[in-house]
Design a protein around this motif. Structure first.
Motif: not given
Length: 246
Positions: A182-208
């Motif tokens: 679960r920790d490994q999956l959690g770190h992956f999803h945190d990493h993915l979320s960070r890259v999505m925000r920093e790349s401009g894929f998500l311009t604002q929090p989008h939980a869905r």
């Protein structure tokens, strides 16, 4: 229990078949090999074809008669390609034979006997067995190589053993093929979320969006190695992000 199951090869002609049979045995957890009057043994060809089961070849016992090989066995099953006119119980299906053999092996030595490559077992040798078994095959061409026959019956024995609750059998998976924690999956999803925000894929929090991606990876069930590859991909993308995006 498996250590009580003996494979007996009678007058094997080609030494390579001894090595190939040892390999077939080892893949199924069997290690008690007895050779009755082999034509040529020891032999480099037997060792070569063992391919990882050289220890079984080196520890194989050579005896002068089938009776000597079977003297301490409680049940003896002779493998035969054809039915004979001897009043021995016959197993038409190898899995039924294996279940009974494994049950007896819980308390006593038992044996599977294989005859010569060309002619199999003689009637006198069959009389030393308590049962016979045949391997169902194509009626137009039902000939198996000796080591193939050993492999088929050894597999049935191993399957019958591992299906018993007391076997405690658990298939071993390499670390990299195991499911991530679960920790490994959690770190992956945190990493993915960070890259999505920093790349401009998500311009604002989008939980869905993030929840949908989490559901996608949950269905995909990536292994630890696959998750590591994805983390490497994300890290590579991060290197190329504009400085202002970091």
């Amino acid at each position: 229990m498996l250590s009580n199951i003996r494979i007996v090869l009678v007058q094997t002609y080609h030494p390579g078949n001894i090595g190939a049979s040892a390999r077939a045995m080892k893949t199924m957890g069997l290690d008690d090999l007895v050779l009755v009057n082999p034509r040529q043994f020891p032999d480099p060809e037997a060792t070569r074809l063992a391919a990882g089961a050289e220890d079984l070849v080196e520890n194989a016992r050579v005896v002068g008669s089938l009776g000597e090989a079977l003297s301490d066995c409680m049940q003896v099953v002779g493998a035969s390609a054809r039915l004979r006119s001897l009043p021995l119980p016959h197993f038409d299906e190898p899995d039924a034979m294996a279940r009974e053999l494994v049950e007896h092996a819980a308390t006593d030595p038992v044996a599977l006997v294989f005859g010569r490559e060309r002619s199999g077992l003689t009637n006198d040798e069959i009389r030393l067995c308590s049962h016979q078994v045949s391997i169902p095959a194509n009626p137009e061409y039902g000939i198996l190589n000796l080591s193939q026959a050993v492999q088929v019956l050894a597999y049935e024995v191993f399957k019958a053993w591992r299906q018993r609750p007391e076997s405690g059998y658990r298939p071993q998976r390499p670390e990299e093929e195991r499911a991530p924690s679960r920790d490994q999956l959690g770190h992956f999803h945190d990493h993915l979320s960070r890259v999505m925000r920093e790349s401009g894929f998500l311009t604002q929090p989008h939980a869905r969006t993030e929840a949908q991606l989490q559901a996608l990876f949950a269905r995909a069930q990536p292994s630890r190695k696959e998750l590591s590859l994805l983390r490497g991909l994300l890290a590579s993308l991060e290197v190329h992000l504009p400085e202002e995006g970091k």
